[in-house]
Design a protein around this motif. Structure first.
Motif, PDB file in Angstrom:
ATOM      1  N   UNK A  22       0.837  -1.202   0.000  1.00 35.74           N
ATOM      2  CA  UNK A  22       0.000   0.000   0.000  1.00 35.74           C
ATOM      3  C   UNK A  22       0.871   1.250   0.000  1.00 35.74           C
ATOM      4  N   UNK A  23       1.901   1.242   0.808  1.00 38.18           N
ATOM      5  CA  UNK A  23       2.794   2.399   0.913  1.00 38.18           C
ATOM      6  C   UNK A  23       3.531   2.661  -0.397  1.00 38.18           C
ATOM      7  N   UNK A  24       4.086   1.621  -0.998  1.00 35.99           N
ATOM      8  CA  UNK A  24       4.873   1.838  -2.211  1.00 35.99           C
ATOM      9  C   UNK A  24       4.001   2.379  -3.338  1.00 35.99           C
ATOM     10  N   UNK A  46       4.768   6.589  -0.651  1.00 40.23           N
ATOM     11  CA  UNK A  46       5.371   6.759   0.666  1.00 40.23           C
ATOM     12  C   UNK A  46       6.900   6.852   0.620  1.00 40.23           C
ATOM     13  N   UNK A  47       7.583   6.094  -0.256  1.00 36.93           N
ATOM     14  CA  UNK A  47       9.043   6.251  -0.289  1.00 36.93           C
ATOM     15  C   UNK A  47       9.465   7.682  -0.632  1.00 36.93           C
ATOM     16  N   UNK A  48       8.765   8.300  -1.563  1.00 30.64           N
ATOM     17  CA  UNK A  48       9.106   9.670  -1.958  1.00 30.64           C
ATOM     18  C   UNK A  48       8.815  10.655  -0.820  1.00 30.64           C
ATOM     19  N   UNK A  49       7.660  10.494  -0.181  1.00 33.30           N
ATOM     20  CA  UNK A  49       7.356  11.363   0.967  1.00 33.30           C
ATOM     21  C   UNK A  49       8.375  11.152   2.080  1.00 33.30           C
ATOM     22  N   UNK A  50       8.853   9.929   2.209  1.00 35.48           N
ATOM     23  CA  UNK A  50       9.786   9.579   3.275  1.00 35.48           C
ATOM     24  C   UNK A  50      11.121  10.285   3.195  1.00 35.48           C
ATOM     25  N   UNK A  78      11.791   4.556   4.649  1.00 36.63           N
ATOM     26  CA  UNK A  78      10.366   4.893   4.605  1.00 36.63           C
ATOM     27  C   UNK A  78       9.521   3.633   4.436  1.00 36.63           C
ATOM     28  N   UNK A  79       9.982   2.707   3.618  1.00 37.49           N
ATOM     29  CA  UNK A  79       9.258   1.446   3.437  1.00 37.49           C
ATOM     30  C   UNK A  79       9.251   0.638   4.735  1.00 37.49           C
TER      31      UNK A  79
END
Length: 175
Positions: free
Chosen positions: A49-51, A55-59, A163-164
């Motif tokens: 869901x995160x990927x 989420x990695x970019x926001x992280x 982030x992941x």
């Protein structure tokens, strides 16, 4: 540069899609990092869901704006690295049993030319995050920065993996 401007831009590199299956093409710097996120279906569900929702970019602080809330082929993504625009387009997605992710390629105006791919993979019960990239500097100034640019990409990839991990661990603000 605005998100709506990206639709008129072209990808800046060939070949495309190689961060999914490889082999990564010659003439580029290559990067491949992975991190074990944990075990089981819950970890996998959280990480996938995160990927797929950036989420990695926001992280790593990129604050992506996208033409869709979930990665899909053709979705344009505009992030900012301090004041520099980071325009990209999703060129592949994978949503298969045991493997989920996407790759995006650089558009005109990006400091680099190339592709980054983000995958979550199940290997038995273990869940891994994988970041693959191939790139070359797109601007003269970036070419002069050479090793600094490459080091920055390595740091960003490690940040994507952290982030992941936060997402897989169930932290609400994975990014």
């Amino acid at each position: 540069m605005r998100l709506s401007d990206l639709a008129t831009l072209s990808l800046t590199y060939e070949p495309q899609g190689q961060t999914l299956e490889g082999p990564m093409p010659g003439g580029f710097h290559h990067l491949e990092l992975e991190r074990r996120l944990g075990r089981g279906e819950l970890v996998y569900a959280r990480a996938t869901q995160a990927v797929m929702t950036y989420a990695p970019q926001r992280g790593i602080g990129l604050r992506p704006q996208a033409t869709a809330p979930r990665a899909a082929v053709g979705v344009d993504i505009l992030s900012r690295l301090v004041v520099l625009p980071v325009p990209c387009r999703v060129v592949w997605t994978a949503e298969e049993p045991g493997r989920t992710g996407f790759g995006y390629g650089t558009l005109a105006g990006h400091v680099e030319s190339g592709e980054e791919g983000f995958l979550v993979e199940r290997r038995g019960e273990d869940v891994y995050a994988v970041v693959r990239a191939y790139s070359t500097p797109a601007w003269t100034l970036a070419r002069l920065a050479g090793p600094l640019l490459w080091r920055g990409q390595q740091l960003a990839a490690r940040g994507y993996l952290r982030a992941m991990q936060r997402a897989a661990d169930g932290h609400a603000h994975a990014g």
